[in-house]
Design an enzyme around this catalytic site. Structure first.
Site, short mmCIF file in Angstrom:
data_model
loop_
_atom_site.label_atom_id
_atom_site.label_comp_id
_atom_site.label_asym_id
_atom_site.label_seq_id
_atom_site.Cartn_x
_atom_site.Cartn_y
_atom_site.Cartn_z
CB SER A 1 -0.88 0.01 1.25
OG SER A 1 -0.08 0.23 2.39
CE LYS A 2 -2.17 5.29 -3.02
NZ LYS A 2 -2.88 4.00 -3.10
NE ARG A 3 0.31 2.70 6.98
CZ ARG A 3 -1.00 2.95 6.92
NH1 ARG A 3 -1.78 2.13 6.25
NH2 ARG A 3 -1.51 3.99 7.51
CG HIS A 4 3.61 -1.45 2.88
ND1 HIS A 4 2.47 -2.19 2.67
CD2 HIS A 4 3.80 -1.41 4.20
CE1 HIS A 4 1.99 -2.58 3.83
NE2 HIS A 4 2.78 -2.13 4.79
#
Length: 466
Positions: free
Chosen positions: A239-242
């Site tokens: 996801s964006k946070r990864h």
RNA sequence: GCUCCCAUCGUCUAGAGGCCUAGGACACAGCCCUCUCAAGGCUGGUACGAGGGUUCGAAUCCCUCUGGGAGCGCCA
């Protein structure tokens, strides 16, 4: 044996992230390995979500990584005439038919199936023909075989069998006249003579439908290889946070493209115990037969380690422009190529990324704005002032300004005082670098130059005497 | 829910029936080296999801279960 032709077919609806890059890499490697052709195809049939910016991000990312296409980029939106031609032909041959079901009707069908705990799918009610329904613009559906099974002979998963009874008649042309993804892929892979379809295994379920359509076109399907997914560090979907950020973010973070590619290649592929591969080694060794079936989580620490390994092994001259770019991002300019090269050699074993290297090397190009408080308190003391002063005089008197001579000065200072090198080196280090960390002091001073070194020592002595 | 896929250290992986009291790498801990930080070297701990088979012998083959994932759209 026909020449190998692979394609990378991203859709410009989001970012080109790690997962897409790994797919592109394997396609590219496979083509390179077999002297084949690597095709880039932009799947932009979703006119709502595709943007020119996203296309540019893909192009820029591929360029930075050095994954150059031998053909393309092709754009599906420029091939609509061809898709319509095939649809017209299929309609005429009965391989496709008009479906007059409204979205509401389909929705009702779907809900009823779900309520019965069935797999939601189109029941083929317009298959045998239906009179035009007023107010409805028909879509076109592919007439999928209803009997038998399709076997995907997958190069990584082996044979995977799907019953045709599980497959429904998918829409190939929307009511607005636009063709759909699964259909365009088939026409394109056919027209572009793709021999190996290498893609994420989220497409494995689409494959039997595509094979049926390919056969409707009168050809045998290409070789398929479905790659396992890449997960975030916590083992959940990216996801964006990864890592689901643009690949270009990795450039900003100071990663070398070949290091990122090396890391990505090792996610799902291996060659014995080897961890570090140059691009040349990868292209020589890559084989789909060595690709894993299971998903893998990205590990930022290992990526950083691999990056450092590449920093240490790559010719320094190749690193210089990258370091310069990072320094400029910090607002640091100047420094000749040869000076930067010396910095690279001094810093590469102590930096995991180019960003770190630039930050740690700032002091080579501009005097430290302030001393690290803790380091100054420990090393810039009244008693070290005398030592610094002696070192300064000895360094000033040196006939040649080079590392071994500088080392000689430090050593004799230490011997004269009867203590270890650190007692002499640390105050000097703080004086020139502003903190207690730098490359070996002799090397550091050699790069810094005599004039600058003496000036900074002078300033530090004044500070120490305060 | 249905269909399909997957399953070895925390993570990436080696392993294609005996070479496995399971090897390497990252990370972690300790030691060595040492002017700092590193790099490098050495040492250490931690894994075959469970249960059934097949076999003289199974991490490797088969089945079931469990767990994870994907797909099921007039998205790609």
């Amino acid at each position: 044996m026909p020449t190998v032709r692979t394609r990378f077919a991203p859709s410009p609806t989001g970012l080109l992230h790690i997962g897409g890059v790994r797919t592109a890499l394997f396609c590219w490697l496979y083509a390179r390995r077999h002297g084949g052709t690597f095709i880039l195809r932009v799947e932009d049939t979703d006119r709502e979500r595709s943007t020119p910016e996203a296309v540019q991000v893909i192009l820029d990312g591929m360029a930075w990584l050095g994954l150059h296409a031998d053909e393309g980029p092709y754009y599906q939106t420029k091939r609509y005439d061809r898709y319509r031609e095939v649809i017209r032909q299929w309609l005429a041959e009965g391989k496709a038919y008009h479906c007059w079901c409204s979205k509401e009707e389909l929705e009702t069908m779907r809900n009823a199936q779900l309520a019965r705990k069935e797999k939601p799918r189109y029941d083929g009610r317009c298959r045998a023909g239906r009179d035009p329904v007023p107010g409805v613009t028909p879509v076109v559906r592919f007439r999928n075989p209803q009997e038998g099974a399709v076997v995907v002979a997958d190069a990584v998963h082996g044979d995977v069998t799907f019953q045709n009874a599980e497959l429904d008649d998918l829409i190939i042309e929307r009511s607005d006249g636009n063709p759909t993804y699964n259909f365009c892929v088939v026409v394109d892979d056919y027209d572009m003579k793709v021999t190996h379809v290498i893609r994420g295994d989220d497409h494995l379920n689409n494959t039997p439908r595509q094979m049926n359509m390919l056969r409707a076109m009168g050809v045998e399907p290409p070789v398929y290889a479905h790659l396992p997914m890449i997960l975030g560090p916590d083992g959940t979907k990216l996801s964006k946070r990864h890592g689901a950020v643009s690949v270009l973010a990795y450039r900003e973070e100071g990663y070398l493209p070949e290091a990122l590619l090396n890391y990505l290649a090792r996610l799902g592929w291996s060659h014995g115990d080897q961890e570090i591969f140059t691009l040349e080694e990868m292209t020589a060794l890559f084989d789909i037969a060595d690709v894993n079936k299971s998903a893998s989580a990205i590990n930022p620490e290992k990526l950083a380690w691999i990056n450092q390994q590449h920093l240490m092994r790559t010719p320094p001259a190749r690193i210089v422009p990258e370091l310069r770019w990072q320094l400029e991002r910090l607002g640091v300019t100047g420094g000749s190529d040869s000076a930067l090269e010396a910095v690279v050699i001094a810093q590469r074993e102590r930096s995991q990324t180019l960003k770190e290297m630039a930050e740690a090397s700032r002091f080579f190009f501009e005097a430290p704005a302030a001393y690290d408080e803790k380091a100054a308190r420990k090393h810039l003391t009244a008693e070290s002032a005398a030592l610094l002063d002696q070192s300064k005089s000895a360094l000033a008197a040196l006939p040649d300004w080079e590392a071994s001579a500088i080392h000689g000065v430090i050593r004799s200072q230490a011997e004269a005082g009867g203590f270890g090198l650190g007692r002499v080196a640390q105050p000097i280090r703080v004086a020139v670098a502003g903190g207690s960390v730098s490359p070996p002091i002799d090397q550091t001073l050699a790069i810094l130059g005599r004039q600058e070194t003496l000036a900074r020592l002078e300033k530090a002595i004044a500070h120490a005497k305060r």
